[in-house]
Design an enzyme around this catalytic site. Sequence first.
Site, short mmCIF file in Angstrom:
data_model
loop_
_atom_site.label_atom_id
_atom_site.label_comp_id
_atom_site.label_asym_id
_atom_site.label_seq_id
_atom_site.Cartn_x
_atom_site.Cartn_y
_atom_site.Cartn_z
N TRP A 98 0.83 -1.25 0.04
CA TRP A 98 0.08 0.06 0.14
C TRP A 98 0.75 1.47 0.00
O TRP A 98 0.62 2.21 -0.93
CB TRP A 98 -0.87 -0.16 1.08
CG TRP A 98 -2.00 -1.30 0.92
CD1 TRP A 98 -1.98 -2.47 1.70
CD2 TRP A 98 -2.85 -1.13 -0.29
NE1 TRP A 98 -3.12 -3.32 0.97
CE2 TRP A 98 -3.34 -2.58 -0.07
CE3 TRP A 98 -3.27 -0.47 -1.10
CZ2 TRP A 98 -4.47 -2.86 -0.77
CZ3 TRP A 98 -4.30 -1.00 -2.06
CH2 TRP A 98 -4.61 -2.21 -1.73
N ASP B 173 -1.36 6.74 6.21
CA ASP B 173 -2.61 6.07 5.72
C ASP B 173 -2.73 4.78 6.99
O ASP B 173 -1.89 4.04 7.29
CB ASP B 173 -2.08 5.23 4.40
CG ASP B 173 -3.15 3.97 4.15
OD1 ASP B 173 -3.91 4.00 4.75
OD2 ASP B 173 -2.83 3.50 3.06
N LYS C 299 -12.52 -1.83 7.18
CA LYS C 299 -11.98 -2.70 7.97
C LYS C 299 -12.43 -2.68 9.42
O LYS C 299 -12.77 -3.69 9.83
CB LYS C 299 -10.48 -2.65 7.81
CG LYS C 299 -10.22 -2.81 6.22
CD LYS C 299 -8.61 -2.43 6.16
CE LYS C 299 -8.60 -2.05 4.64
NZ LYS C 299 -8.51 -3.46 3.60
N1 PMP Z 1 -4.24 1.23 2.26
C1 PMP Z 1 -4.14 0.22 3.05
C2 PMP Z 1 -3.27 -0.05 4.23
C3 PMP Z 1 -5.05 -0.79 2.51
O1 PMP Z 1 -5.13 -1.85 3.14
C4 PMP Z 1 -5.97 -0.66 1.30
C5 PMP Z 1 -7.13 -1.60 0.87
N2 PMP Z 1 -6.81 -2.70 1.44
C6 PMP Z 1 -6.12 0.45 0.65
C7 PMP Z 1 -5.20 1.53 0.94
C8 PMP Z 1 -6.68 0.98 -0.44
O2 PMP Z 1 -8.15 1.16 -0.21
P1 PMP Z 1 -9.33 1.34 -1.14
O3 PMP Z 1 -9.66 -0.24 -1.82
O4 PMP Z 1 -10.29 1.72 -0.02
O5 PMP Z 1 -8.96 2.21 -2.02
#
Ligand code: PMP
Length: 358
Positions: free
Chosen positions: A100, A170, A194
Amino acid sequence: MRIHNFSAGPSTLPMEILEALQKDIVDYQGVGYSLIEASHRGKVFDGIYNETMDLLKEIMGIPAGYSPFFLGGGATLQFAMIPMNFQGNGTAYYAKTGTWSNKATDDAQKLGKVVVAFDGKDSNYSTLPDPHQLEIPQDASYFYYCSNETIGGIQWQEVPEVGNVPLIVDTSSDFLSRPIDVEKFSLIYGGVQKNLAPAGATLVIVKDEMLERCPDTLPAYLSYKTHAKAKGLYNTPPVFSIWAVNLMLKWIKKNGGLVGMQQRAEEKAALLYDLFDSSSFYRNPVDAKYRSRMNVVFRLPSEELEAKFVAEALNEGLSALKGHKSVGGCRASIYNALEKSSVETLVAFMREFERRNG
Ligand code: PMP
């Protein structure tokens, strides 16, 4: 019958919240229509929204001088919005610690100057930098990191020290799972799907001082200034997610607030890590200092055994234990709403599986 749901996101929600949503979905508390059929500028939604913002400020300890709001576009949209708003002509520093933060770095690199302050690639993203030893030049635009890598199962246990450099995090997969010192940050964001609610909303908390940096050339939706000025109601917000966040915030408060969430997370995680530490069958590949309390990743002696494990677990009502396809292995996501009894059931199954296959 409900199964034990270890999904990495969207994820399990407390039964009482699902039932509360179900109860009110047709006729919201006697008004004659559903909240999801109501105008986001009307009285019914207004009540929920203001209460949600107040609860959020109270539970997270968000001080004056910060603007919280919910956006669409997933956490992914923030990968681009952050550099668009704050990179300017300067250099942004990123810690690459897994999937991520790597994606966020890729987007920032397309938009301006980036320095990779740490890259976990050589260790296969199994360790993090020492949060007290980062050397970030004080004229950096900002420092960006991901507090919990959902796929790699690695989590910062302390806030990195970066002096006066604006700090951006994030926290998608550990949002509201432990206390957070909001004042250390210039921007905190995460998807709600989550630890908090169904998918659809991304919570952003921005320090108002940073808004001066947002370029006026940005299209309205892409500027944090727009959303802060409109108190999150510039356009139609994700009303269903916000309704569920409201219920979940009350649930968090009832269960001891963020200290309570941290305790729950630590107890659940310890059940699994203690098992790995006493077993030569299960192995956690992450540097012990940085093991995640949210996404517990583990390997078995072979991929065949891993496939057998996931299939047999499902037969026992333990679902979503397959690791992300990009890394393989197994993963148990144990967010706020997952009950400790689900982890106890999993650990008992794991011991039994080891006895039969070890
Ligand atoms: N950052 C993290 C730490 C994530 O776990 C995720 C999705 N699993 C995202 C960003 C992206 O999120 P989204 O699917 O809501 O765009």
